[in-house]
Design an enzyme around this catalytic site. Sequence first.
Site, PDB file in Angstrom:
ATOM      1  N   THR A   1     -14.989  59.622  45.769  1.00 47.06           N
ATOM      2  CA  THR A   1     -13.892  59.189  44.469  1.00 47.06           C
ATOM      3  C   THR A   1     -14.049  57.814  44.971  1.00 47.06           C
ATOM      4  OG1 THR A   1     -12.792  61.462  44.341  1.00 47.06           O
ATOM      5  CG2 THR A   1     -11.868  59.569  43.673  1.00 47.06           C
TER       6      THR A   1
ATOM      7  N   GLY B   1      -9.061  58.537  46.215  1.00 43.63           N
ATOM      8  CA  GLY B   1      -9.968  57.168  46.671  1.00 43.63           C
ATOM      9  C   GLY B   1      -9.760  57.279  47.876  1.00 43.63           C
TER      10      GLY B   1
ATOM     11  N   CYS C   1     -11.005  60.301  49.588  1.00 44.29           N
ATOM     12  CA  CYS C   1     -12.268  60.982  49.304  1.00 44.29           C
ATOM     13  C   CYS C   1     -13.143  60.409  49.447  1.00 44.29           C
ATOM     14  CB  CYS C   1     -11.800  62.212  47.917  1.00 44.29           C
ATOM     15  SG  CYS C   1     -13.265  63.126  47.436  1.00 44.29           S
TER      16      CYS C   1
ATOM     17  N   THR D   1     -16.606  63.798  41.709  1.00 38.55           N
ATOM     18  CA  THR D   1     -15.858  62.462  41.751  1.00 38.55           C
ATOM     19  C   THR D   1     -13.660  63.541  41.228  1.00 38.55           C
ATOM     20  OG1 THR D   1     -15.574  61.641  39.499  1.00 38.55           O
ATOM     21  CG2 THR D   1     -15.310  63.907  39.635  1.00 38.55           C
TER      22      THR D   1
END
Length: 182
Positions: free
Chosen positions: A163, A157, A160, A2
């Site tokens: 994410t 986001g 990755c 995360t």
Amino acid sequence: MTTIVSVRRNNKVVIAGDGQVSLGNTVMKGNARKVRRLYNNKVLAGFAGGTADAFTLFEKFESKLQMHQGHLTKAAVELAKDWRSDRALRKLEALLAVADETASLIITGNGDVVQPENDLIAIGSGGNFAQAAATALLENTDLDAREIAEKSLNIAGDICVFTNHHHTIEELESTVELPKPE
């Protein structure tokens, strides 16, 4: 994994995180809540790592906050000591980002409690991307803490795969006047 990011600016501190839970290369859930308010809403906490491990650590950390009447640093150090020395806790794999109106800290399973430079925290799989983005925004814009956290999470986001763009954002306003960074 995360991405969790914490930004402090102009008497506000924000901890924000995405909602993706992955099992290997599969997205299991997209709307997990990895950021919480603790100790009568006076402390923000976010986690990166194993979900079950993090919930165990949230409970332990909240009990340390109660024991130390909400003193963030004392509670963090006590949790880190237990985490490092307790045989069962030692196996937990997670990182915690915690903040109150005066301090922002990273707590690790190695027994480390770190107060980062510029009160900027970015942990998890997208942490490096979020940290780079947040640093650039802190140094080159007048955006507030929440906007910086949101934009840096969006950038993480986009890069990755662990994410996503479902964010949980918690914010505290400080009544304590903090010294300005040089």
